[in-house]
Design a protein around this motif. Sequence first.
Motif, PDB file in Angstrom:
ATOM      1  N   LYS A  98       0.863  -1.256   0.024  1.00 24.90           N
ATOM      2  CA  LYS A  98       0.206   0.136  -0.112  1.00 24.90           C
ATOM      3  C   LYS A  98       0.403   1.403   0.013  1.00 24.90           C
ATOM      4  O   LYS A  98       1.466   1.526   0.636  1.00 24.90           O
ATOM      5  N   ARG A  99       0.511   2.185  -0.913  1.00 22.77           N
ATOM      6  CA  ARG A  99       1.485   3.039  -1.082  1.00 22.77           C
ATOM      7  C   ARG A  99       1.550   3.938   0.010  1.00 22.77           C
ATOM      8  O   ARG A  99      -0.144   4.209   0.480  1.00 22.77           O
ATOM      9  N   GLY A 100       2.465   4.617   0.483  1.00 18.63           N
ATOM     10  CA  GLY A 100       2.209   5.728   1.634  1.00 18.63           C
ATOM     11  C   GLY A 100       1.712   5.169   3.213  1.00 18.63           C
ATOM     12  O   GLY A 100       1.424   5.997   4.547  1.00 18.63           O
ATOM     13  N   THR A 101       1.856   3.463   3.398  1.00 16.78           N
ATOM     14  CA  THR A 101       1.579   3.142   4.687  1.00 16.78           C
ATOM     15  C   THR A 101       3.108   3.403   5.369  1.00 16.78           C
ATOM     16  O   THR A 101       4.061   2.718   4.496  1.00 16.78           O
ATOM     17  N   SER A 102       3.023   3.153   6.862  1.00 15.32           N
ATOM     18  CA  SER A 102       3.674   2.940   7.687  1.00 15.32           C
ATOM     19  C   SER A 102       4.133   2.057   8.417  1.00 15.32           C
ATOM     20  O   SER A 102       4.420   1.953   9.350  1.00 15.32           O
ATOM     21  N   THR A 103       3.493   0.894   8.501  1.00 15.61           N
ATOM     22  CA  THR A 103       2.991  -0.299   9.107  1.00 15.61           C
ATOM     23  C   THR A 103       3.262  -1.617   8.717  1.00 15.61           C
ATOM     24  O   THR A 103       3.412  -2.589   9.450  1.00 15.61           O
ATOM     25  N   ASP A 104       4.213  -1.050   7.449  1.00  9.79           N
ATOM     26  CA  ASP A 104       4.625  -3.016   7.283  1.00  9.79           C
ATOM     27  C   ASP A 104       5.513  -2.625   8.471  1.00  9.79           C
ATOM     28  O   ASP A 104       6.819  -2.544   8.387  1.00  9.79           O
ATOM     29  N   THR A 105       6.037  -4.375   7.944  1.00  4.27           N
ATOM     30  CA  THR A 105       7.247  -5.325   9.046  1.00  4.27           C
ATOM     31  C   THR A 105       8.280  -4.817   8.485  1.00  4.27           C
ATOM     32  O   THR A 105       8.296  -5.297   7.097  1.00  4.27           O
ATOM     33  N   GLN A 106       9.022  -4.672   9.571  1.00  3.82           N
ATOM     34  CA  GLN A 106      10.742  -4.567   8.174  1.00  3.82           C
ATOM     35  C   GLN A 106      10.972  -5.880   9.310  1.00  3.82           C
ATOM     36  O   GLN A 106      12.106  -5.805   9.894  1.00  3.82           O
ATOM     37  N   TYR A 107      11.411  -6.312   8.095  1.00  3.36           N
ATOM     38  CA  TYR A 107      12.713  -7.676   7.990  1.00  3.36           C
ATOM     39  C   TYR A 107      13.669  -7.800   7.514  1.00  3.36           C
ATOM     40  O   TYR A 107      14.458  -7.020   6.816  1.00  3.36           O
TER      41      TYR A 107
ATOM     42  N   ASN B  99       5.842   7.405   5.314  1.00  4.49           N
ATOM     43  CA  ASN B  99       7.641   6.847   5.929  1.00  4.49           C
ATOM     44  C   ASN B  99       7.672   5.822   6.700  1.00  4.49           C
ATOM     45  O   ASN B  99       6.985   5.261   7.719  1.00  4.49           O
ATOM     46  N   ASN B 100       8.662   5.045   5.851  1.00  2.00           N
ATOM     47  CA  ASN B 100       9.036   3.947   6.624  1.00  2.00           C
ATOM     48  C   ASN B 100       9.977   3.609   7.323  1.00  2.00           C
ATOM     49  O   ASN B 100      10.937   2.689   7.189  1.00  2.00           O
ATOM     50  N   ARG B 101      10.056   4.697   7.790  1.00  2.00           N
ATOM     51  CA  ARG B 101      12.169   5.274   8.604  1.00  2.00           C
ATOM     52  C   ARG B 101      11.201   4.421   9.954  1.00  2.00           C
ATOM     53  O   ARG B 101      10.494   5.265  10.818  1.00  2.00           O
ATOM     54  N   LEU B 102      12.099   3.574  10.549  1.00  2.00           N
ATOM     55  CA  LEU B 102      11.766   3.358  11.829  1.00  2.00           C
ATOM     56  C   LEU B 102      13.188   3.817  13.600  1.00  2.00           C
ATOM     57  O   LEU B 102      14.226   3.948  12.458  1.00  2.00           O
ATOM     58  N   ALA B 103      11.978   4.774  13.803  1.00  2.00           N
ATOM     59  CA  ALA B 103      12.856   5.018  15.240  1.00  2.00           C
ATOM     60  C   ALA B 103      13.218   4.210  16.226  1.00  2.00           C
ATOM     61  O   ALA B 103      12.961   3.908  16.826  1.00  2.00           O
ATOM     62  N   PHE B 104      15.067   3.692  16.365  1.00  2.00           N
ATOM     63  CA  PHE B 104      15.012   2.634  17.428  1.00  2.00           C
ATOM     64  C   PHE B 104      15.348   3.900  18.428  1.00  2.00           C
ATOM     65  O   PHE B 104      16.210   4.459  19.062  1.00  2.00           O
TER      66      PHE B 104
END
Lengths: 117, 114
Positions: A98-107, B99-104
Amino acid sequence: KAGVTQTPRYLIKTRGQQVTLSCSPISGHRSVSWYQQTPGQGLQFLFEYFSETQRNKGNFPGRFSGRQFSNSRSEMNVSTLELGDSALYLCASSLRMKRGTSTDTQYFGPGTRLTVL
Amino acid sequence: AQSVAQPEDQVNVAEGNPLTVKCTYSVSGNPYLFWYVQYPNRGLQFLLKYITGDNLVKGSYGFEAEFNKSQTSFHLKKPSALVSDSALYFCAVSAFYGNNRLAFGKGNQVVVIP
């Protein structure tokens, strides 16, 4: 399903050299993010790539750059290495369907340990 | 800008006792919260996340976390700690839409004593 892979795992360079690190995301993942981990500064965001475009950038000098290929694989480059660039460099991938989401889990991958002498 | 605080450097707990790792956050807008664990010479392993809904989130390996909006906290818990839980635990927050940026946080070393 294979996880995130990073190559090489370990790297030793001298000041002034440049280095390229590689990251292959989980199959089907479209976003790749890079982080730097050091004992003093902890985990810091470098940049994110999605659809071959840099989407976000952290507070790092221009010596740090990256790119993403059409198969979602990513590389990051550090030019004119400094002693302070010694760190564990982590790559993370996420779906980003989904464009614009910030909720994806990063692996995260296992990281590349860079030592600058 | 978003930020995370993990106030304790190290948490020592006896095997079989409850484990709690604390995390507070600061963010504009809705917080998206994550816990990761790191074993020596390894990358970060995802444990759980809070996006919306139930304040109690259940994750991998028996871990859970409780989101508390009024206290801006997201503490990680496990009812009965194992020696194999000894590792470095990171809390992270992502805030901005798009924003896919994580702050740890700086991380907490957990030591489970046999």
